[in-house]
Design a protein around this motif. Structure first.
Motif, short mmCIF file in Angstrom:
data_model
loop_
_atom_site.label_atom_id
_atom_site.label_comp_id
_atom_site.label_asym_id
_atom_site.label_seq_id
_atom_site.Cartn_x
_atom_site.Cartn_y
_atom_site.Cartn_z
N LEU A 172 27.55 -16.38 54.90
CA LEU A 172 26.45 -16.69 55.82
C LEU A 172 26.56 -18.11 56.38
N PRO A 173 26.79 -19.15 55.57
CA PRO A 173 26.99 -20.48 56.14
C PRO A 173 28.14 -20.56 57.13
N GLN A 174 29.24 -19.84 56.87
CA GLN A 174 30.35 -19.84 57.82
C GLN A 174 29.92 -19.29 59.18
N LEU A 175 29.13 -18.22 59.17
CA LEU A 175 28.65 -17.63 60.43
C LEU A 175 27.73 -18.60 61.17
N LEU A 176 26.89 -19.30 60.42
CA LEU A 176 25.98 -20.27 61.04
C LEU A 176 26.74 -21.46 61.62
N VAL A 177 27.79 -21.89 60.93
CA VAL A 177 28.61 -23.00 61.44
C VAL A 177 29.19 -22.63 62.81
N ILE A 178 29.70 -21.42 62.92
CA ILE A 178 30.31 -20.98 64.19
C ILE A 178 29.29 -21.05 65.31
N ILE A 179 28.12 -20.49 65.10
CA ILE A 179 27.10 -20.43 66.15
C ILE A 179 26.65 -21.83 66.56
N PHE A 180 26.36 -22.67 65.59
CA PHE A 180 25.81 -23.99 65.92
C PHE A 180 26.89 -24.96 66.41
N PHE A 181 28.11 -24.80 65.95
CA PHE A 181 29.17 -25.67 66.47
C PHE A 181 29.41 -25.37 67.95
N ILE A 182 29.51 -24.09 68.29
CA ILE A 182 29.73 -23.72 69.70
C ILE A 182 28.53 -24.13 70.55
N LYS A 183 27.32 -24.01 69.99
CA LYS A 183 26.14 -24.45 70.73
C LYS A 183 26.19 -25.94 70.98
N ALA A 184 26.64 -26.70 69.99
CA ALA A 184 26.77 -28.15 70.16
C ALA A 184 27.76 -28.48 71.27
N VAL A 185 28.88 -27.76 71.31
CA VAL A 185 29.87 -27.97 72.37
C VAL A 185 29.24 -27.68 73.74
N GLU A 186 28.42 -26.67 73.80
CA GLU A 186 27.80 -26.28 75.07
C GLU A 186 26.85 -27.35 75.60
N ILE A 187 26.11 -28.01 74.71
CA ILE A 187 25.11 -28.97 75.18
C ILE A 187 25.67 -30.38 75.35
N ILE A 188 26.92 -30.60 74.94
CA ILE A 188 27.54 -31.92 75.15
C ILE A 188 27.78 -32.12 76.65
N SER A 189 27.34 -33.26 77.16
CA SER A 189 27.50 -33.54 78.59
C SER A 189 28.82 -34.24 78.90
N ASN A 190 29.36 -35.00 77.96
CA ASN A 190 30.61 -35.70 78.17
C ASN A 190 31.78 -34.71 78.21
N ARG A 191 32.44 -34.63 79.37
CA ARG A 191 33.49 -33.63 79.55
C ARG A 191 34.69 -33.84 78.63
N PHE A 192 35.05 -35.11 78.44
CA PHE A 192 36.20 -35.40 77.59
C PHE A 192 35.96 -34.88 76.17
N ILE A 193 34.78 -35.20 75.63
CA ILE A 193 34.46 -34.76 74.27
C ILE A 193 34.38 -33.24 74.22
N LYS A 194 33.78 -32.64 75.26
CA LYS A 194 33.65 -31.19 75.29
C LYS A 194 35.02 -30.52 75.26
N TYR A 195 35.93 -30.97 76.13
CA TYR A 195 37.25 -30.35 76.20
C TYR A 195 38.08 -30.65 74.94
N PHE A 196 37.86 -31.82 74.37
CA PHE A 196 38.54 -32.16 73.12
C PHE A 196 38.11 -31.20 72.01
N LEU A 197 36.81 -30.93 71.92
CA LEU A 197 36.31 -30.02 70.88
C LEU A 197 36.77 -28.59 71.14
N ILE A 198 36.83 -28.21 72.41
CA ILE A 198 37.35 -26.87 72.72
C ILE A 198 38.81 -26.76 72.30
#
Length: 715
Positions: A409-435
């Motif tokens: 269950l924690p692994q599933l929650l990590v996936i959802i919230f990590f991707i959500k964090a990437v989505e709300i990041i406004s800095n493009r460099f950080i966003k693409y780096f995380l992707i």
């Protein structure tokens, strides 16, 4: 109500209905049919208007690729598990195949117990004892197997595929509710299916692996303690835990996002506890955190908790009765990647177990403060990481299932919230780096996914054709007939999971951890007495001692036979690899015990007939008729008959004494002290010259095994 809710509730409600019906009314046609009708009534009538939403809710243009990915994964799971339902022709024999996903055996013998005995569970390898296992997931295939028992493997096979499919749909549904970008949604689903863990990295370290064919076994060493299942491993090996984690995710989503009927939340929450105790512990902890920080949800959560406890009372009582030490404190040790740098080893171990995203998410948690309150952000962080932290200091006995299952269950929650964090990041460099980090993680985890599925496919097995013949015969026999066996063999282990019949044995195989002994029917006593009477070679300081000891055991044969209630005792005509004659088959035939030839290789003896024939007869070793034979060049000629065969260690030090003929028929092979003797039963149909392997003695002593009839019966 969204259609996905209906799809989730279909197995949840049916399993809960069966749990209540079988707990109250027992396993019978009426209780089974009632549970099924109740489920249909709730699904069809309560949600009738929602069936029209199928096209609108699932078949959308943006969902086609994710749905294809889900379906493709289910097809792969089906392929890997498919040997479980296959028959293969080998050299004019029809043989059963079985998948190398060995947990399928466990799933199957749990279903066997449920559809044979109902609730409470009885042990499939020793029916007088209770069977302590979280059974909620298996009630549905048990229901269908109760009505059509010969198709149990098909019901279980398609049920696993169905729940895996529903699990992935649940998680994709939640992903679409939290994440708006279609590309990121797809990445999230890929992470769920292919996993975050990087097990494949330590797997390929040369010379370090004891189980290179199993993806997570690099960390199996007892001194490490921490073992984590990647999500794709759980989806394949332990669908009951993965489904429970998916239902838990759905429960969390429902309780924090909208108002829902209390009965719906109770159903979801209770089902998780019935299906996976370890996932339930994570869910309970997360629900408690929600209770603390979501003030408006407290009444609802309190009602859910209270009614769930009442609903699950029969289940909790059965768990409490088991007792024993399930958990213990420990401190996990890292895998030794590098020498003399434990800090780096800890870091690399956690990355291998959980992947990059798990360790990066804490740095992104502050992004959620802008969206939700700080207290709720803290609760979110604790919900994900507290169960994981606990597994570093508390473990369950054995293979540490607590860490393996409670972290899904924690692994599933990590996936959802990590991707959500990437989505709300406004800095493009950080966003693409995380992707880029996500893609790198996916490439590595995908290689592990391919390795696991390919390994499972290549390792599929074909069962011995003689055992297959027996198993297929037993499948055709009605479930009310209970069988017993003597000894420890692979074909015995296969009867509950593949012949779908419970059986009395002296070996619980991999189910020993789930034994819940009754005081009057102790498995240990059964195991000991069976071995003493039938199979175990006995050792003593003299021939007189070992014969007296074995005769004492034989005096208990009739009493032991009457102790347990079964119908037929199955014996293999042959023993060993090339198969000598089983001592007990001709002996029971000699005393006219009613028999049933199941196959040309296996015979069954009627239990009541055996009791009757032993009532006025005693089997004993006649010590006064000793015969001694010389062993020359590992050869000895022995007469036909029923014998107690003995060797004595005439050397000055402890030595292993063998009596194993050239056709690999082992009578005994054991270390024996100087001056001590060893003996066991042996049968020869005809006088024979035996060629022995690795013999360590020069003389062999044989004593006839005879029958005596009690005088009172003769008169």
């Amino acid at each position: 109500m969204h259609l996905i809710t209906i799809l989730v509730l279909l197995p949840v409600i049916l399993n809960l209905s069966l749990y209540l019906s079988w707990s109250v009314f027992g396993l019978n046609f009426f209780s089974s049919l009632t549970a099924f009708i109740i489920t249909l009534f709730i699904i069809i009538f309560y949600f009738q208007k929602n069936f029209t939403q199928l096209k609108n809710n699932l078949i959308k243009k943006n969902y086609i690729l994710p749905l294809l990915l889900i379906i493709g994964n289910i097809i792969l799971v089906a392929a890997v598990l498919s040997p479980y339902i296959q028959l293969i022709k080998v050299d004019n024999f029809v043989s059963l195949a079985t998948s190398s996903v060995t947990d399928l055996y466990k799933h199957s013998y749990v279903v066997t117990s449920l559809k044979t005995f109902g609730l409470p569970l009885h042990h499939p390898y020793f029916p007088p004892a209770s069977f302590s296992y979280y059974y909620g997931y298996y009630l549905t295939p048990a229901l269908f197997s109760y009505f059509l028992p010969q198709f149990q493997n098909y019901f279980l096979f398609f049920y696993i595929l169905f729940t895996d499919f529903i699990s992935l749909l649940i998680l994709f549904f939640i992903i679409t509710k939290f994440i708006k970008n279609n590309f990121l949604r797809f990445l999230s689903l890929c992470l769920v299916i292919f996993g975050m863990g990087l097990d494949v990295f330590p797997m390929f370290l040369d010379g370090r692996l004891s189980h290179p064919d199993l993806i997570e076994m690099w960390s199996i060493s007892n001194h490490l303690g921490l073992r984590i299942d990647n999500t794709f491993v759980s989806l394949l090996w332990t669908p009951q835990h993965f489904f429970a984690a998916a239902v838990s995710s759905f429960f969390i989503y429902k309780i924090i996002t909208s108002k829902n009927p209390t009965w719906l939340l109770i159903s979801l929450f209770s089902f998780v506890f019935l299906s996976s105790a370890f996932v339930a512990l994570s869910l309970a902890l997360i629900t408690f955190l929600i209770f603390i920080v979501f003030h408006e949800k407290r009444k609802s959560i309190f009602r859910v908790g209270l009614f769930s406890i009442v609903l699950l009372l029969p289940y909790f009582l059965s768990v409490i009765q088991k007792g024993g030490g399930i958990f213990k404190f420990y401190h996990f040790q890292p895998y030794s990647f590098v020498d003399q740098n434990q800090i780096l080893n800890y870091f690399l171990t956690l990355i291998s177990e959980y992947g990059f995203l798990f360790l990066l998410l804490p740095f992104l948690i502050p992004l959620f403060i802008k969206k939700i309150k700080p207290t709720r952000t803290t609760a979110l962080f604790l919900a994900i990481y507290l169960p994981v932290i606990i597994t570093c200091f508390i473990c369950s006995t054995g293979y540490n299932d607590f860490a393996l299952r409670s972290t899904i269950l924690p692994q599933l929650l990590v996936i959802i919230f990590f991707i959500k964090a990437v989505e709300i990041i406004s800095n493009r460099f950080i966003k693409y780096f995380l992707i880029a980090i996500i893609l790198l993680n996916l490439i590595i985890s995908f290689s592990g996914f391919l390795f696991e599925y390919a390994s499972r496919w290549k390792s599929r097995q074909v069962i011995d054709p003689y055992a297959s013949e027996l198993i297929l015969k037993l499948r055709s026999i009605k479930d009310s007939i209970i069988f017993s066996t003597i000894g420890q063999n692979e074909w015995i282990f296969q009867i509950p999971p593949l012949a779908f019949k419970p059986i009395y044995t002296s070996d619980l195989y991999d189910s020993g951890g789930y034994l819940q002994d009754n005081p009057s029917n102790t498995f240990g006593e059964h195991e000991t007495k069976e071995k003493e009477i039938y199979t175990k070679a006995n050792i003593g300081s003299s021939l007189k001692e070992i014969i007296s000891e074995r005769n004492f055991y034989l005096l208990n044969l009739n009493k032991f036979t009457q102790t347990y209630q079964f119908d037929w005792l199955i014996l293999d005509h042959r023993i060993g690899v090339k198969k000598g004659l089983n001592f007990w088959v001709p002996l029971f035939e000699k005393i006219n015990v009613k028999s049933w030839s199941l196959t040309p290789t296996f015979i069954a003896f009627n239990h009541q007939s055996l009791i009757s024939q032993l009532a006025d007869k005693s089997i004993f070793i006649n010590q006064s008729k000793q015969q001694t034979f010389k062993i020359i060049d590992n050869k000895v000629t022995l007469p036909s008959g029923f014998w107690y065969l003995s060797l004595c260690n005439q050397k000055t030090s402890e030595s292993i004494l063998h009596f194993e003929s050239e056709d690999a028929y082992p009578v005994f092979s054991s270390p024996v002290k100087s001056g001590f003797c060893i003996g066991n039963f042996f049968y020869l149909e005809n006088k024979s010259l035996l060629k022995l392997l690795n013999n360590s003695s020069q003389e062999i002593y044989i004593f006839p095994v005879e029958l005596s009839v009690q005088q009172s019966k003769q008169n």
